[in-house]
Write a protein that holds these residues in place. Structure first.
Motif, short mmCIF file in Angstrom:
data_model
loop_
_atom_site.label_atom_id
_atom_site.label_comp_id
_atom_site.label_asym_id
_atom_site.label_seq_id
_atom_site.Cartn_x
_atom_site.Cartn_y
_atom_site.Cartn_z
N ILE A 59 -3.99 -0.69 -15.70
CA ILE A 59 -3.67 0.47 -14.83
C ILE A 59 -4.07 0.28 -13.17
O ILE A 59 -4.21 1.16 -12.36
N ARG A 60 -4.37 -0.93 -13.09
CA ARG A 60 -4.55 -1.28 -11.53
C ARG A 60 -3.49 -1.99 -11.20
O ARG A 60 -3.14 -3.23 -11.45
N VAL A 61 -2.74 -1.33 -10.38
CA VAL A 61 -1.24 -1.62 -10.28
C VAL A 61 -0.94 -1.85 -8.64
O VAL A 61 -1.65 -1.20 -7.71
N ASN A 62 -0.50 -3.10 -8.46
CA ASN A 62 0.09 -3.60 -6.89
C ASN A 62 1.18 -2.57 -6.61
O ASN A 62 2.27 -2.95 -7.08
N LEU A 63 1.14 -1.64 -5.81
CA LEU A 63 2.32 -0.97 -5.17
C LEU A 63 2.54 -1.06 -3.79
O LEU A 63 1.67 -0.67 -2.91
N GLY A 64 3.32 -2.16 -3.25
CA GLY A 64 3.52 -2.30 -2.15
C GLY A 64 2.59 -2.95 -1.39
O GLY A 64 2.31 -2.95 0.04
N GLY A 65 1.67 -4.09 -1.88
CA GLY A 65 0.50 -4.71 -1.44
C GLY A 65 -0.84 -3.97 -1.28
O GLY A 65 -1.82 -4.39 -0.51
N ARG A 66 -0.75 -2.67 -1.90
CA ARG A 66 -2.03 -1.94 -1.87
C ARG A 66 -2.35 -1.65 -3.48
O ARG A 66 -1.48 -1.48 -4.35
N LEU A 67 -3.63 -2.07 -3.78
CA LEU A 67 -4.04 -1.71 -5.27
C LEU A 67 -4.44 -0.49 -5.38
O LEU A 67 -4.93 0.16 -4.78
N VAL A 68 -3.60 0.11 -6.69
CA VAL A 68 -3.83 1.34 -6.80
C VAL A 68 -4.57 1.86 -8.20
O VAL A 68 -4.19 1.21 -9.18
N ALA A 69 -5.45 2.64 -8.15
CA ALA A 69 -6.26 2.79 -9.54
C ALA A 69 -5.53 4.06 -10.07
O ALA A 69 -5.80 5.28 -9.76
#
Lengths: 327, 73
Positions: free
Chosen positions: A26-36
């Motif tokens: 659930i902690r996802v790398n979206l474009g170089g930003r880690l999203v919770a």
């Protein structure tokens, strides 16, 4: 330019490429930003008694607004909530929109005295816990963390500022067990338990006793001796009964005698409050005064049937203070 | 007690090799199990298109996480 991200929240230290998720899903790398991705998006919501966490020395009988999101950073073969824990947010059919302010408002409207971050693994929705905890504190609610304690020390130390109580799993006193059964390691868990204690969070420990895998009395004794030494003899320990689940259906439920033996061993090492869980009606569900043996709190399952402690948490007979948070 | 004669070993060597290989494979498997694997798998491939769609629609969150840095350790 590298868009790889290293997550430093838990001991896995996942190196995540763009578009990928950490081991927790659930902690996802979206474009170089880690999203919770499950921030404010719980998939499980329920009002439970405090005893269900289980916390036996923290506001007995109090209703707790309990939430959990998808994802987990461990992968226990015997997971009881695998439909929630072993999925990512994008796989969940049921997702609620409950940002921290709305969460606290809903909990208060239901007359709950605390929020519990539970069901799967709240470590992985860390930011949601921290922000909700801060709002809850400001509005007079307590925060309860039910965890496998697989987290790095620095993030945990920061999170402890908003936590009032924790029930942490100590799945076995055996690194090999952690690697084989949980896809983790023992040392970070022990460090986390010590951190809870050092940071003043009320701590209770749960050990799920699995036949043949972690029911060796010598290891149980070593675990309890470590608890007495590092966490103190007043730290409650819950031995919980195993039921065949998920990918571990080849073993039988834990016999009551095995739980009794473990409890006797634990009491013998000097731990003062040792309980038996998932075995309703067993005397190991009750709290007894460690000084004179008086029955203090009688429980059946998750329900408090009698509570003889006074407001200060003292034994009515010998007047000794019983460790815990009672009001 | 039966004695393995040289000509019999010569005849059965493929079987002996097979047994030795099987024992090595079993030993390797058990050894790997004892050592276990260290922690998780590092990262997971997910349905990114579905995730992005859910994030954009608000079903999942776009909240930035703490405790990470860009690049490897």
């Amino acid at each position: 330019m590298s868009l790889e991200i290293t997550c430093e929240l838990c001991p896995h230290h996942c190196v995540i490429p763009d578009g990928g998720a950490g081991d927790c899903r659930i902690r996802v790398n979206l474009g170089g930003r880690l999203v919770a991705t499950t921030y404010g998006r719980p998939s499980a919501i329920h009002i439970d008694p405090m005893e269900k966490k289980p916390l036996f020395h923290f506001l007995p009988g109090a209703p707790v607004f309990s939430i959990g999101t998808a994802g987990c950073n461990l992968h226990c073969l015997n997971c009881q909530n695998w439909q929630l824990s072993q999925k990512g947010g994008e796989e969940m059919e049921q997702v609620f929109d409950l940002e921290p302010e709305a969460l606290v408002k809903t909990a208060k409207a239901q007359d709950c005295v605390a929020l519990a971050y539970t069901y799967a693994e709240p470590v992985v929705f860390y930011e949601y816990v921290e922000d909700s905890g801060r709002v809850a504190r400001a509005q007079g609610l307590r925060n309860v963390f039910v965890t496998a304690a697989y987290i790095e020390r620095a993030p945990l130390k920061r999170l402890c500022r908003v936590l009032d109580a924790a029930n942490a799993d100590l799945k076995a006193f055996d690194d090999g067990f952690y690697r084989r059964v949980n896809a983790g390691r023992l040392k970070p868990v022990l460090d986390a338990l010590v951190t809870f204690k050092q940071e003043g969070v009320w701590l209770e420990v749960t050990n799920l006793l699995i036949p043949t895998l972690n029911d060796d009395l010598a290891r149980i004794r070593a675990m309890c001796q470590w608890m007495v030494r590092e966490l103190g003899p007043d730290t409650p320990l819950h031995f919980s009964r195993f039921h065949p689940m998920y990918r571990m259906r080849n073993l039988p439920p834990t016999p009551a005698e095995a739980l009794d033996r473990a409890r006797s061993e634990a009491l013998d090492t000097g731990l003062r409050y040792v309980y038996i869980g998932n075995l309703p009606g067993h005397e190991g569900e009750n709290t007894y005064c460690p000084h004179d043996g008086t029955l203090l709190i009688a429980r059946t399952g998750f329900w408090v049937m009698e509570n003889h402690l006074d407001e200060e948490g003292r034994c009515p007979k010998c007047r000794n203070k019983i460790a815990g948070v009672w009001k | 007690m039966p004695v393995l004669r040289p000509q019999r070993i010569h005849r059965d060597w493929p079987l002996l090799v097979l047994i030795v290989l099987q024992l090595a494979a079993i030993g390797g498997y058990l050894g790997a199990g004892l050592n276990g694997r260290e922690g998780g798998t590092g990262w997971r491939r997910i349905d990114t298109a579905e995730l992005r769609q859910r994030v954009e629609s608000g079903r999942l969150s776009d909240h930035e996480a703490l405790w990470y840095h860009v690049g490897r350790d």
